[in-house]
Write a protein that holds these residues in place. Structure first.
Motif: not given
Length: 491
Positions: A310-321, A352-368
């Motif tokens: 969860a912490l990784v996801m939070q800081y990933f989004v901060i860096a991505g934005v 496309l920037l926002i789209a690729n940021l969402l892709l990165g979030i999906y990569v994080n979520l794929s842990v499940w």
């Protein structure tokens, strides 16, 4: 691997990727100032096809290797030898098949005068696929610096050869038209010199990886490969669906646009060049993927694993934005990396920037699905996203052109994020900080919208306005999230 190691290795992978790809990115001006939009459209199309074939040639075995090398019933080296042997056999068969049918393939792709293009690309893809597992081994062994060094060497070789073949050689041939230099230079090869440079760089990369091939016997054991393939083959579906989402627009633009073939290739060239302007986000996601996958698997057994994710996801989004704002607010600087005739497509860059940021979030979520061994279900998520991509591209491209393709990419990744998050709540629930993630998304979009409004309606200076927006984001980020993290000594 610890959380601190994840940060440091992401930095190593990211630094090497960013520096190396930035150097490689400097070739975009070379291409877009040297070739016409139609000629560059050929390059964009071939690399779009390459993305799909590359997934097939790796067979999903990178992730399978990570999963099974740590299983107590398997020996890591034994898994590595079997998987590498299978990849060698499959890729030699692929390259041989393309060599046999190269003229038919060239005619099918509507390039009958260049049957060498498919063959060159086949060898590029085969060499890259054979390199994938040695690179995975380096990542698994936390040898980030060697990984980064070889990647950098490949990129520098490609850059040097591009400069030689596209700039120096034609100039020398013009100066000495009766020399051997001029005799062997063929301007009809055109963009094919780009492919030749990349083929040579891929071959050099494989040579640098030879220590990872040394003393590896050719062995194909059913007891090892059967369970690895059962786990890995759904990753092909996931990878292919990912390529549909990432590359389909560039692969089918020339088929769906309602113009003649030459105009369609010109539109494809414009879109492909503008897509390159989202490269910083793409590099960030790629660097995170390199470091994140070993981290997710190695951290899985710890009591605080889900809290760490969860912490990784939070800081990933901060860096991505922050990357989104850097490029979007200063697009008037980044636009000079492509030729003037390509800049009419700049409107797609923020999308496309926002789209690729969402892709990165999906990569994080794929842990499940990776940690619950539900790669088959993960494949269905990817297929659902691919279905959305196909439908939206068919619907939007004929009407809105490449802008419709960009929106299709954004909607697809947004859909996959929501679907993956929902399934993750069932099979591997992680309490991601949704409010914090939403706040940073809205903050980034709000600052970008305010910047565009102030520049368009009040004629504010684009540099001062962009700098102010970036400063506001960095100050708020530091005060709300980074400062407490530094105080607690987590970074």
């Amino acid at each position: 691997m610890s959380l601190r190691q994840l940060v440091s290795q992401t930095a190593v992978y990211g630094l090497s990727s960013i520096v190396g790809r930035f150097l490689n990115y400097l070739l975009v001006p070379l291409y877009t100032y040297t070739f016409s939009t139609g000629e560059y459209g050929v390059v964009s199309e071939f690399y779009a096809y390459a993305g799909f074939v590359a997934v097939l040639l790796v067979l999903g075995l990178e992730t399978g290797y990570f999963r099974f090398r740590q299983r107590p019933e398997f020996d890591g080296e034994r898994v590595y030898c079997n998987v590498l042997s299978l990849l060698l056999l499959a890729n030699l068969a692929f390259a041989g098949g393309v060599w046999f049918w190269q003229e038919d393939l060239a005619a099918w792709l509507q390039y009958p005068r260049h049957p060498e293009y498919p063959l060159w690309f086949a060898w590029i893809l085969a060499l890259d696929a054979l390199s994938a597992l040695p690179f995975a081994k380096l990542r698994a062994e936390n040898r980030a610096w060697r990984f980064a060094g070889i990647k950098m060497a490949e990129i520098l070789i490609a850059i040097g050869l591009n400069l030689l073949l596209l700039l120096l050689w034609p100039k020398l041939a013009a100066i000495w038209p009766d020399s051997a230099i001029a005799r062997y230079y063929d301007p009809q090869v055109g963009v094919g010199y780009i492919f030749i440079a990349n083929l040579a760089a891929s071959a050099a990369k494989l040579l640098l990886l030879l220590p990872q091939f040394r003393a590896v016997p050719f062995v194909l054991e059913r007891a090892v490969l059967a369970p690895v393939l059962r786990y890995s083959l759904p990753m092909i579906v996931i990878g292919l669906a990912g390529m549909v989402n990432e590359m389909l627009d560039r692969a089918i633009l020339k088929l769906l646009l309602p113009y003649d073939l030459q105009t369609n290739l010109q539109q494809l060239g414009i879109y492909g060049a503008c897509y390159k302007l989202s490269v910083l986000m793409t590099l960030f996601v790629q660097a995170f993927r390199y470091a994140g996958e070993p981290f997710f698997f190695s951290y899985a057994g710890r009591a605080d694993a889900k809290r760490a994710y969860a912490l990784v996801m939070q800081y990933f989004v901060i860096a991505g934005v922050s990357i989104f704002l850097l490029v979007a607010l200063f697009i008037d600087l980044f636009k000079y990396f492509i030729g003037a005739e390509f800049r009419e497509g700049l409107t797609v860059v923020p999308i496309l920037l926002i789209a690729n940021l969402l892709l990165g979030i999906y990569v994080n979520l794929s842990v499940w699905y990776k940690l619950s061994d539900r790669t088959g279900l993960g494949a269905w998520v990817a297929l659902a996203g691919a279905g959305v991509t196909v439908a939206l591209n068919i619907l939007l491209i004929p009407e809105y052109g490449y802008v419709g393709a960009a929106w299709a990419t954004l909607v697809c990744y947004g859909f996959m994020v929501l679907l993956s998050w929902g399934l993750g709540r069932i099979y591997y629930p992680v309490d991601y900080p949704l409010a914090k993630i939403g706040y940073y998304f809205l903050l980034g979009l709000g600052l970008y919208g305010a910047d565009r409004y102030a520049v368009a309606h009040y004629q504010w200076d684009v540099w001062l306005c962009g700098g102010f927006g970036m400063l506001v984001y960095l100050v708020l980020t530091y005060w709300l999230d980074l400062r407490p993290l530094f105080r607690k000594g987590r970074i």
